[in-house]
Design a protein around this motif. Structure first.
Motif, mmCIF file in Angstrom:
data_model
loop_
_atom_site.group_PDB
_atom_site.id
_atom_site.type_symbol
_atom_site.label_atom_id
_atom_site.label_comp_id
_atom_site.label_asym_id
_atom_site.label_seq_id
_atom_site.Cartn_x
_atom_site.Cartn_y
_atom_site.Cartn_z
ATOM 1 N N GLY A 285 -1.333 -3.161 9.413
ATOM 2 C CA GLY A 285 -1.031 -2.515 8.132
ATOM 3 C C GLY A 285 0.439 -2.151 8.014
ATOM 4 O O GLY A 285 1.078 -2.407 6.986
ATOM 5 N N ILE A 286 0.993 -1.566 9.069
ATOM 6 C CA ILE A 286 2.413 -1.200 9.053
ATOM 7 C C ILE A 286 3.287 -2.444 8.896
ATOM 8 O O ILE A 286 4.273 -2.431 8.144
ATOM 9 C CB ILE A 286 2.787 -0.426 10.338
ATOM 10 C CG1 ILE A 286 2.161 0.969 10.307
ATOM 11 C CG2 ILE A 286 4.309 -0.326 10.480
ATOM 12 C CD1 ILE A 286 2.306 1.740 11.618
ATOM 13 N N ALA A 287 2.929 -3.515 9.587
ATOM 14 C CA ALA A 287 3.725 -4.750 9.512
ATOM 15 C C ALA A 287 3.770 -5.299 8.090
ATOM 16 O O ALA A 287 4.841 -5.700 7.606
ATOM 17 C CB ALA A 287 3.160 -5.796 10.470
ATOM 18 N N ASN A 288 2.646 -5.317 7.403
ATOM 19 C CA ASN A 288 2.635 -5.820 6.023
ATOM 20 C C ASN A 288 3.318 -4.850 5.063
ATOM 21 O O ASN A 288 4.006 -5.276 4.134
ATOM 22 C CB ASN A 288 1.211 -6.132 5.570
ATOM 23 C CG ASN A 288 0.751 -7.506 6.008
ATOM 24 O OD1 ASN A 288 1.562 -8.375 6.345
ATOM 25 N ND2 ASN A 288 -0.544 -7.730 6.006
ATOM 26 N N ILE A 289 3.149 -3.548 5.279
ATOM 27 C CA ILE A 289 3.842 -2.576 4.422
ATOM 28 C C ILE A 289 5.353 -2.698 4.607
ATOM 29 O O ILE A 289 6.112 -2.633 3.634
ATOM 30 C CB ILE A 289 3.356 -1.142 4.720
ATOM 31 C CG1 ILE A 289 1.925 -0.965 4.219
ATOM 32 C CG2 ILE A 289 4.277 -0.106 4.070
ATOM 33 C CD1 ILE A 289 1.260 0.314 4.685
ATOM 34 N N TYR A 290 5.775 -2.897 5.845
ATOM 35 C CA TYR A 290 7.204 -3.084 6.098
ATOM 36 C C TYR A 290 7.733 -4.253 5.264
ATOM 37 O O TYR A 290 8.795 -4.158 4.636
ATOM 38 C CB TYR A 290 7.472 -3.338 7.586
ATOM 39 C CG TYR A 290 8.901 -3.720 7.857
ATOM 40 C CD1 TYR A 290 9.887 -2.739 7.932
ATOM 41 C CD2 TYR A 290 9.274 -5.054 7.992
ATOM 42 C CE1 TYR A 290 11.215 -3.088 8.151
ATOM 43 C CE2 TYR A 290 10.589 -5.407 8.207
ATOM 44 C CZ TYR A 290 11.559 -4.429 8.281
ATOM 45 O OH TYR A 290 12.862 -4.776 8.485
ATOM 46 N N ASP A 291 7.014 -5.378 5.257
ATOM 47 C CA ASP A 291 7.437 -6.536 4.470
ATOM 48 C C ASP A 291 7.539 -6.199 2.988
ATOM 49 O O ASP A 291 8.489 -6.595 2.314
ATOM 50 C CB ASP A 291 6.452 -7.697 4.634
ATOM 51 C CG ASP A 291 6.652 -8.467 5.918
ATOM 52 O OD1 ASP A 291 7.530 -8.087 6.709
ATOM 53 O OD2 ASP A 291 5.916 -9.442 6.130
ATOM 54 N N ARG A 292 6.538 -5.483 2.470
ATOM 55 C CA ARG A 292 6.556 -5.137 1.045
ATOM 56 C C ARG A 292 7.757 -4.267 0.699
ATOM 57 O O ARG A 292 8.365 -4.432 -0.348
ATOM 58 C CB ARG A 292 5.262 -4.427 0.650
ATOM 59 C CG ARG A 292 4.092 -5.351 0.546
ATOM 60 C CD ARG A 292 2.898 -4.687 -0.126
ATOM 61 N NE ARG A 292 1.716 -5.474 0.151
ATOM 62 C CZ ARG A 292 0.803 -5.146 1.051
ATOM 63 N NH1 ARG A 292 0.898 -4.021 1.717
ATOM 64 N NH2 ARG A 292 -0.234 -5.925 1.253
ATOM 65 N N ILE A 293 8.085 -3.344 1.596
ATOM 66 C CA ILE A 293 9.220 -2.458 1.341
ATOM 67 C C ILE A 293 10.546 -3.191 1.552
ATOM 68 O O ILE A 293 11.453 -3.111 0.720
ATOM 69 C CB ILE A 293 9.134 -1.201 2.239
ATOM 70 C CG1 ILE A 293 7.930 -0.351 1.808
ATOM 71 C CG2 ILE A 293 10.426 -0.390 2.178
ATOM 72 C CD1 ILE A 293 7.573 0.773 2.760
ATOM 73 N N ALA A 294 10.664 -3.949 2.644
ATOM 74 C CA ALA A 294 11.931 -4.623 2.982
ATOM 75 C C ALA A 294 12.208 -5.841 2.102
ATOM 76 O O ALA A 294 13.352 -6.092 1.740
ATOM 77 C CB ALA A 294 11.924 -5.035 4.456
ATOM 78 N N TYR A 295 11.157 -6.607 1.780
ATOM 79 C CA TYR A 295 11.357 -7.876 1.068
ATOM 80 C C TYR A 295 10.708 -7.919 -0.311
ATOM 81 O O TYR A 295 10.899 -8.885 -1.047
ATOM 82 C CB TYR A 295 10.798 -9.044 1.902
ATOM 83 C CG TYR A 295 11.356 -9.111 3.292
ATOM 84 C CD1 TYR A 295 12.671 -9.508 3.523
ATOM 85 C CD2 TYR A 295 10.574 -8.781 4.390
ATOM 86 C CE1 TYR A 295 13.187 -9.564 4.805
ATOM 87 C CE2 TYR A 295 11.085 -8.837 5.681
ATOM 88 C CZ TYR A 295 12.385 -9.226 5.876
ATOM 89 O OH TYR A 295 12.896 -9.277 7.145
ATOM 90 N N GLY A 296 9.889 -6.948 -0.639
ATOM 91 C CA GLY A 296 9.188 -6.954 -1.922
ATOM 92 C C GLY A 296 7.993 -7.889 -1.938
ATOM 93 O O GLY A 296 7.358 -8.083 -2.967
ATOM 94 N N GLN A 297 7.675 -8.464 -0.798
ATOM 95 C CA GLN A 297 6.563 -9.414 -0.680
ATOM 96 C C GLN A 297 6.216 -9.592 0.797
ATOM 97 O O GLN A 297 6.973 -9.177 1.667
ATOM 98 C CB GLN A 297 6.948 -10.756 -1.292
ATOM 99 C CG GLN A 297 8.212 -11.337 -0.719
ATOM 100 C CD GLN A 297 8.864 -12.331 -1.657
ATOM 101 O OE1 GLN A 297 8.466 -12.499 -2.787
ATOM 102 N NE2 GLN A 297 9.879 -13.024 -1.175
ATOM 103 N N VAL A 298 5.096 -10.226 1.048
ATOM 104 C CA VAL A 298 4.625 -10.452 2.416
ATOM 105 C C VAL A 298 4.599 -11.957 2.667
ATOM 106 O O VAL A 298 4.093 -12.716 1.852
ATOM 107 C CB VAL A 298 3.216 -9.850 2.620
ATOM 108 C CG1 VAL A 298 2.663 -10.184 3.990
ATOM 109 C CG2 VAL A 298 3.242 -8.345 2.403
ATOM 110 N N THR A 299 5.151 -12.370 3.803
ATOM 111 C CA THR A 299 5.150 -13.782 4.166
ATOM 112 C C THR A 299 3.811 -14.137 4.807
ATOM 113 O O THR A 299 3.402 -13.543 5.791
ATOM 114 C CB THR A 299 6.284 -14.091 5.164
ATOM 115 O OG1 THR A 299 7.524 -13.731 4.564
ATOM 116 C CG2 THR A 299 6.296 -15.560 5.548
ATOM 117 N N ASP A 300 3.110 -15.099 4.210
ATOM 118 C CA ASP A 300 1.866 -15.639 4.759
ATOM 119 C C ASP A 300 2.135 -17.075 5.176
ATOM 120 O O ASP A 300 2.910 -17.780 4.540
ATOM 121 C CB ASP A 300 0.752 -15.588 3.715
ATOM 122 C CG ASP A 300 0.296 -14.170 3.407
ATOM 123 O OD1 ASP A 300 0.378 -13.319 4.304
ATOM 124 O OD2 ASP A 300 -0.143 -13.920 2.277
#
Length: 173
Positions: A108-123
């Motif tokens: 959860g933290i890893a995906n939230i970090y992506d949303r905050i840092a990049y505005g999206q999550v890399t899949d």
């Protein structure tokens, strides 16, 4: 399990899950072309580079920005914080539950970090077992969350059920 060992186990599992996910996403962003489809194991396991602005399977990507921030950033941070507090306070949790919660928190933290840092999550991973089983495109944080859920389910089934009283105890009562 001693309190120090327990705290160390929880912390290491969370950090391990975050690092594994972030390193894999970094590698994908660096080496895999956006929108590509590369076979890893035939058509069964493929590598992609997709930026997901929503949650699971892109859900919520159409939300207005304020709702998206609340539902995809603020609410998950609150929930993950409460779960983290719970696992540090509840000394009666079994190992499966500890591992499960730590994996869920790390993913959860890893995906939230992506949303905050990049505005999206890399899949980047996709499984298709010929129509028998097929996933959306996912990442290692998603795997971590699913493994965590599996651990919680297994741990729940492994808990001892209360013993039924023997017939003699019922008769003598």
């Amino acid at each position: 399990m001693k309190n120090n060992n327990r705290t160390l186990l929880i912390s290491l599992l969370i950090v391990f899950n975050i690092i594994l996910d972030q390193v894999s996403k970094y590698w994908v962003r660096l080496h895999v072309a956006k929108g590509s489809n590369t076979e890893i194991f035939g058509d069964y396991l493929t590598l992609h580079n997709v930026e997901n602005t929503g949650a699971f399977l892109g859900l919520g990507s159409d939300f207005n920005p304020i709702l998206k921030i609340i539902l995809l950033n603020v609410l998950p941070v609150i929930v993950l914080t409460l779960v983290l507090i719970h696992i540090f306070r509840d000394k009666n949790l079994d190992r499966f539950s500890l591992v499960g919660f730590a994996c869920i928190i790390g993913g959860g933290i890893a995906n939230i970090y992506d949303r905050i840092a990049y505005g999206q999550v890399t899949d980047f991973l996709h499984i298709d077992l010929g129509g028998v089983f097929r996933t959306g495109i996912f990442n290692l944080a998603d795997v971590s969350v699913m493994v965590g859920m599996g651990c919680l389910i297994v741990g729940n089934f492994k808990k001892k059920k209360p013993e039924k009283p023997k017939k003699e105890e019922i008769i003598n009562a």
